[in-house]
Structures are given as C-alpha cells and as structure tokens.
Design a protein around this motif. Sequence first.
Motif: not given
Ligand SMILES: Nc1ncnc2c1ncn2[C@@H]1O[C@H](COP(=O)(O)OP(=O)(O)OP(=O)(O)O)[C@@H](O)[C@H]1O
Length: 476
Positions: A208, A248-250, A284, A382, A449-450
């Motif tokens: 990460p 997708v979520t997460g 968020e 999503q 990768r962000a």
């Molecule tokens: N760029 C990243 N590098 C490392 N870990 C990350 C990164 N982005 C997200 N995560 C991890 O993944 C988890 C989920 O990320 P995030 O909440 O951004 O997902 P999401 O796509 O917005 O999901 P949702 O649609 O449920 O909001 C975060 O809590 C974090 O622990």
Amino acid sequence: MVRQPKVGAAQSSPTLPTPAQGVRWTTPIVETPGIVVLASWIYRLVRLLVLLPFRFPVMVASTTAVVACWWYLSWPGLAALAGGLSVASLVWWRTWPHSYRYCVSWRLLAWWRHLVVYRRHWQPVLVISGLAESYQERRYLPRIRRVTCNARADYVRVSLVAGTAPSDFEHRVVELAHGFAAPSCRVTVNGPRAITLEFPRHDTLAEPLDALPIPEAPDLSALSVGKREDGTPWKLRLHGTHVLIVGVTGAGKGSVLWSAIRSMLPAIADGTAQVWGIDPKRMELAYGRDLFARYADTGESAVELLEHAVAQMQERAERYAGKQRSHTPTTADPFVVVVLDEVAFLTAYHPDRDVRKRSENAIATLTSQGRSVGFCVLAALQDPRKEVMNLRNLFPDKIALRLDEASQVDMALGEGARERGAEAHLIDPTLPGVAYVRLETSPSPVRVRAAFVSDDDITAMAGRYGTASSATEEGA
Ligand SMILES: Nc1ncnc2c1ncn2[C@@H]1O[C@H](COP(=O)(O)OP(=O)(O)OP(=O)(O)O)[C@@H](O)[C@H]1O
Ligand SMILES: [Mg+2]
C-alpha cells in the motif's frame, strides 16, 4: 471406430476409384542420400558459426577472451586474472552501485532471461496464442531483437512480421503474460514494425501507498493520486474533464476521491478551487466536511446542490459566451469539483422518482456542458450497468477498481479494454486501491494504485485547510 477395407475385398461405391483386388497400397518411402544429409548438417553448422558473433556478440567475445588468456597464460595465469577481475568488480559494485547495476547486473539478468525465458518459450507461446501461424514457418515468426531488464521489469523488443500490427499483440496481452509467467504485459509501439513488450517480474503495486505529500502548487490537470505499475506517479486530470470511478464495495473508491482532494488542497486554500461534496452514505466525505465549500448528504439536499452547480455553471457560460472559450481558475471564477460518492443512490436507488429524475438531469447538464467553464464531476459508483447509471458515457475519463464480473470491465473503461489487458474483475481483494485506467497517450489500460488517505490524514487536512465558510445545503 474407423473400419479398414479388407485386403482383397471389392469396394462397393460406384463413384470412387477402387484399388485393384489383392493390391496393398503403401506410401512410397524415398530415402534421402547420406551425402545430402551430411551436406545439410555441415551447411547448418557453418551458418551457425558465422552468425554466432552477430547474434551473441558479448558471449562470443568473452569466450574468445577466456580461451586466448588460457592459451597465453595457462591455468595459473587465468586463475590470477579471474581473481583480479572479481576484486575489480567488487570494488566497482561497492563504489558505484548504480552504474554497476546498469552495466553488469541488469545485462547479465537480461541475457539470462532472454535465453531461459523468452527465447525458449517464444515460438510455442506465440503459436498457441495465435500470434504466429505454425511451428514450421520460422519466417513468419515475429523476432526478438533485444531483451533489457531493470529492477522492476523485462523489456522485450520485437520486430513484427509484415502484415501484423501492434494491436494484434495488444489483444493478446493476457496470453502473453501467462505464457511468460509475468503478472501482466504491456505493449509499447516503437516505430514501424517495432514494439516493446513489458513484463513486470513482480507486482510493484503489492504494497500500500501512504498519502502523498501535498504539492505546493497543484496542477489541476495532473494531480498526483498514486503510483503506476512502472513506478512513475499516477496523475489524474480533473480540470477540463469529468471522472467516473467504478468499483465494488471495499475496492478503494474513497482512496481515489481523497487522494484527488488532497492534491488540490493549496488551490482550495487560496480560493482558486472549490470542492462540493455529496455523500449519501455519510461515511465517506463526512470526515473532511470542513474542506467542502458545499455539502449535502440527503437526496433532496443533493439535488439542490447539483441544481445550484448547474445554475452557477450556466451563469458562467453566459458571461464567457463570445469572450473566452476556456476556463482559468481564479478566486472570482474558481474551478469547481462536484464530488459525488455512490452516484447510483441519486440516479437509481432513491425512492422518490422526482429526486432521481432531477439529479440525472443536473448530472447530465454538468457533465455535458461544465468542462470548458471550470466545472468537473468526480463520481464514484459500485455497479456500472446501464440500468443503474445510464450517464456513464458522459464521463470522458474512467477508473476501474475491482469489479464483480468480466463483462463490467468494458462498461467501465470502454470497448476493448478487457481484451487489451484490463483485468479489473481479477484484481486481488487484498489489494484495495488497485485499478486500471486508460491514459490519453495510449489505448492500452495501465494498472495503478491509489495512495491511501487515512482518517487521521483527513482530519489533519480538514484542520489545516478547512474553511469555516463552507455551506451546507438545506436538509443536510
Ligand atoms: N489505496 C488503498 N491502499 C490501501 N488500502 C486501501 C486503499 N483504499 C482503501 N483501502 C482499504 O480498503 C478499505 C475500503 O476502502 P474504501 O472505503 O475506500 O472502499 P470503497 O470502494 O469506497 O467501498 P464502499 O463502496 O463500501 O464505500 C479501507 O477502509 C482501507 O482499509
Ligand atoms: Mg466508499
């Protein structure tokens, strides 16, 4: 079961010619004369010896040098020379590690990988993946010109066969990556009939990435939001476009949103940029609420915010009409980014039909007219299917994080993206923030990768750059 005609039995078909009764038909065997075989082997050996110095100049030169040394110095002299060279290369390695790696380590590795990986598997991989016709015709096999290595990847320079195009390789990147046991493959065009295949040796995005440093003077058309697979910064354009993030979520949509906001912070602080936030999930953006010039977290308030953005955009367009064709961010006319988390809540899931219709109209107006007057929509979603979001084609730039199904890749990134290697549906769930994007310079998707902006980072950002003047839409 195939039935063999019995020897001596008459064939009953009146149309086919039948062998005469009692005659056994065999394939005639013509033996090549031994002298021809010998001549052919001698010719091949001579050709190999003549071509060897051209094909492997370094190997031939070093072998010749070793043999010459042994001839003149005999064994003890050769051992002393080898010892001296080893000490010299040790000193070189310790004193100038960079040049040593460039001149020795990577070249030796390239030579080894060329021989053991690419040369060995080249023909079978190309034939099976459909990039070469047959095992027999070497003339129609694309040729490896050169292999080079660096710490991250192997670069295989290839001469194409006449009649093939770089896109043939771009459509087979998945097969090529698996064929040479690499995590991915990327095609770069070098010129007519010349391409380079890039095979990473390991996943450079496995670790990460912490939140990136905040730039002093943000470039709104190239904001640093993460890292590309080749180790270079991933720059996201916001000014002059609209961006749709799908995953997708997460999958890590939040990290893309927050990394973009983070790299704009000095512009937000000096008033040349504004971020308007819509967060229906309230999970968020709420953390950094003070950073948003406007904020909404219910259906009705979100529609009001969007319609307000449309009104401002149209007022600006009216002022610009006939006077200027593009926008320069100033404190009077700041660049406005409307950040929309979970846009489907407004366009598909909200129970009130009027809210759905009005938000869809407002988003469509902003995305179709806002670009040149300094309005950008940065939306996260999503599910990219049309029933959920039929406005996705109004977003010129798209980012595909981890997706559920292979069919969603082209929906997110556009026609042909999956064929060209954007395997967003195969992204490892343990790698949130990994995504595929299409850059302006190439139709081939790039893996990125962000950077991860943690809750503490957001709190610190809001504390330092947040403004008390931020407005909250009614009902929020
Ligand atoms: N760029 C990243 N590098 C490392 N870990 C990350 C990164 N982005 C997200 N995560 C991890 O993944 C988890 C989920 O990320 P995030 O909440 O951004 O997902 P999401 O796509 O917005 O999901 P949702 O649609 O449920 O909001 C975060 O809590 C974090 O622990
Ligand atoms: Mg989220």
